[in-house]
Scaffold this motif. Sequence first.
Motif, PDB file in Angstrom:
ATOM      1  N   GLY A 106     -21.039 -15.362  34.231  1.00 27.46           N
ATOM      2  CA  GLY A 106     -21.975 -14.247  34.253  1.00 27.46           C
ATOM      3  C   GLY A 106     -23.165 -14.448  35.178  1.00 27.46           C
ATOM      4  O   GLY A 106     -23.965 -13.525  35.366  1.00 27.46           O
ATOM      5  N   LYS A 107     -23.303 -15.625  35.762  1.00 26.02           N
ATOM      6  CA  LYS A 107     -24.434 -15.893  36.653  1.00 26.02           C
ATOM      7  C   LYS A 107     -24.130 -15.400  38.071  1.00 26.02           C
ATOM      8  O   LYS A 107     -22.987 -15.125  38.417  1.00 26.02           O
ATOM      9  CB  LYS A 107     -24.749 -17.385  36.667  1.00 26.02           C
ATOM     10  CG  LYS A 107     -25.227 -17.929  35.335  1.00 26.02           C
ATOM     11  CD  LYS A 107     -25.560 -19.410  35.432  1.00 26.02           C
ATOM     12  CE  LYS A 107     -26.052 -19.958  34.092  1.00 26.02           C
ATOM     13  NZ  LYS A 107     -26.345 -21.408  34.171  1.00 26.02           N
ATOM     14  N   ASP A 108     -25.186 -15.299  38.890  1.00 26.31           N
ATOM     15  CA  ASP A 108     -25.006 -14.923  40.287  1.00 26.31           C
ATOM     16  C   ASP A 108     -24.074 -15.907  40.982  1.00 26.31           C
ATOM     17  O   ASP A 108     -24.137 -17.123  40.737  1.00 26.31           O
ATOM     18  CB  ASP A 108     -26.345 -14.900  41.020  1.00 26.31           C
ATOM     19  CG  ASP A 108     -27.244 -13.762  40.571  1.00 26.31           C
ATOM     20  OD1 ASP A 108     -26.810 -12.967  39.715  1.00 26.31           O
ATOM     21  OD2 ASP A 108     -28.378 -13.680  41.076  1.00 26.31           O
ATOM     22  N   ILE A 109     -23.234 -15.374  41.853  1.00 26.24           N
ATOM     23  CA  ILE A 109     -22.343 -16.208  42.656  1.00 26.24           C
ATOM     24  C   ILE A 109     -22.900 -16.244  44.071  1.00 26.24           C
ATOM     25  O   ILE A 109     -22.928 -15.225  44.767  1.00 26.24           O
ATOM     26  CB  ILE A 109     -20.909 -15.658  42.663  1.00 26.24           C
ATOM     27  CG1 ILE A 109     -20.355 -15.594  41.234  1.00 26.24           C
ATOM     28  CG2 ILE A 109     -20.016 -16.518  43.553  1.00 26.24           C
ATOM     29  CD1 ILE A 109     -19.017 -14.897  41.143  1.00 26.24           C
ATOM     30  N   VAL A 110     -23.375 -17.412  44.491  1.00 32.06           N
ATOM     31  CA  VAL A 110     -23.889 -17.600  45.842  1.00 32.06           C
ATOM     32  C   VAL A 110     -22.734 -18.122  46.699  1.00 32.06           C
ATOM     33  O   VAL A 110     -22.169 -19.179  46.420  1.00 32.06           O
ATOM     34  CB  VAL A 110     -25.066 -18.594  45.858  1.00 32.06           C
ATOM     35  CG1 VAL A 110     -25.572 -18.789  47.293  1.00 32.06           C
ATOM     36  CG2 VAL A 110     -26.191 -18.113  44.954  1.00 32.06           C
ATOM     37  N   LEU A 111     -22.380 -17.375  47.719  1.00 31.29           N
ATOM     38  CA  LEU A 111     -21.235 -17.755  48.538  1.00 31.29           C
ATOM     39  C   LEU A 111     -21.627 -18.876  49.495  1.00 31.29           C
ATOM     40  O   LEU A 111     -22.642 -18.777  50.206  1.00 31.29           O
ATOM     41  CB  LEU A 111     -20.710 -16.540  49.292  1.00 31.29           C
ATOM     42  CG  LEU A 111     -20.257 -15.393  48.375  1.00 31.29           C
ATOM     43  CD1 LEU A 111     -19.710 -14.224  49.192  1.00 31.29           C
ATOM     44  CD2 LEU A 111     -19.214 -15.850  47.366  1.00 31.29           C
TER      45      LEU A 111
END
Length: 414
Positions: A106-111
């Motif tokens: 559920g956390k932000d996904i930093v590419l």
Amino acid sequence: MFHKDYNYTVADRFLRYVQVDTQSDPQSATFPSSEKQKDLSKILAEELLQMGLADAHMDEHGYVYATIPSNTDKQAPVICFCAHVDTAPDCSGTGVKPIVHRNYNGKDIVLPDDETQVISIEKYPYLKEQIGNDIITASGTTLLGADDKSGVAIIMDMANYLLAHPEVKHGDIKILFTPDEETGRGTEKVDLAKLGADFGYTLDGGELGTFEDETFSADAAKITVNGVIVHPGYAKDKLINALKLAGEILAALPKDSFSPETTSGREGFVHPTRVIGIAEKATIEFIVRDFTTENLTKHEERLRQIAAQVVSRYPGTSMEFEVKEQYRNMKEVLVNHPQVAQYAQAAYVEAGLSLVNEPIRGGTDGSRLSFMGLPCPNIFTGMQAIHSKHEWVSISDMQKAVEVLVRLANIWQR
């Protein structure tokens, strides 16, 4: 009928397929518009042959055809499942590096390859429904290619399942993979007589449980503006620059309506997609969209009048206005074949899903196939944020789509 402990191949296939660059080129006059689309088509044809589908092949245009033979004594219509191999020209498809995010939290996904690219629930609320599931993204510098390699992988895994489970009865099932859907030319060279299907389904949809049997109707419009050309050193009170005229036409378009960025739901729009030219002559290309086919003419006339008013202010200039049909709302055909949607709904229910029927603010190969004689609505794949570096797909959504296709194939022979 569907084994819950089935060892799906859809994710492994998808991860391989997206690493093959198949980006199409809307400016190309060839077919397919890029030869590299055939790279994936060749792989798919070979994999289908290895599965045991004796007629699997890629033709000279890059289409892949194959048949899963009937295993039932009942007379059943021939059903086709279709997806496209090309990816959109809007974002690079070269060097795709897919990443599997296990048990999404559920956390932000930093590419990782571009940390300014962040996929978040705030931007994509559907992510909230994927908490605890495995999802796949690209690495931040390319699109992923879920549009439509998720559909391709789903169909391939369906074939794998049916061949491994002959107890699932079905009629002849046709597989069709097309090039150039993203350029609007996906059905241009298709051989429907060779395909030999009665009804079809594209695998080119989004969220789990969605089903689409209505699309935009679509035209392309082109305005060519002819300026008055003079040597710029002696141009005072003589030169009228066609590029500036094109700019004025674009500036004259409504700011609060008539465009994709200001419309939603069942509203249509006119959208400039390309401007090319020199001081002497400039061309503006548009797409025109509406769910009601008759409204296209109204939108096009409004656009023509806007351009004509601008040009009329400059004596000596002129313009041409051209319209080309692209595709039409598949609902106009599918309304005459209600069983296509009814059987899909039955398959969704058997798979434990509630069918969500909604119109597509766009089109699929199914739009043209329907008007070519192959009624062809659209089934979900799970793809999200398509045509962008944020593109992602849920593995569980793809797996559920495989189950839906297996059940649907069985339902058509009951």
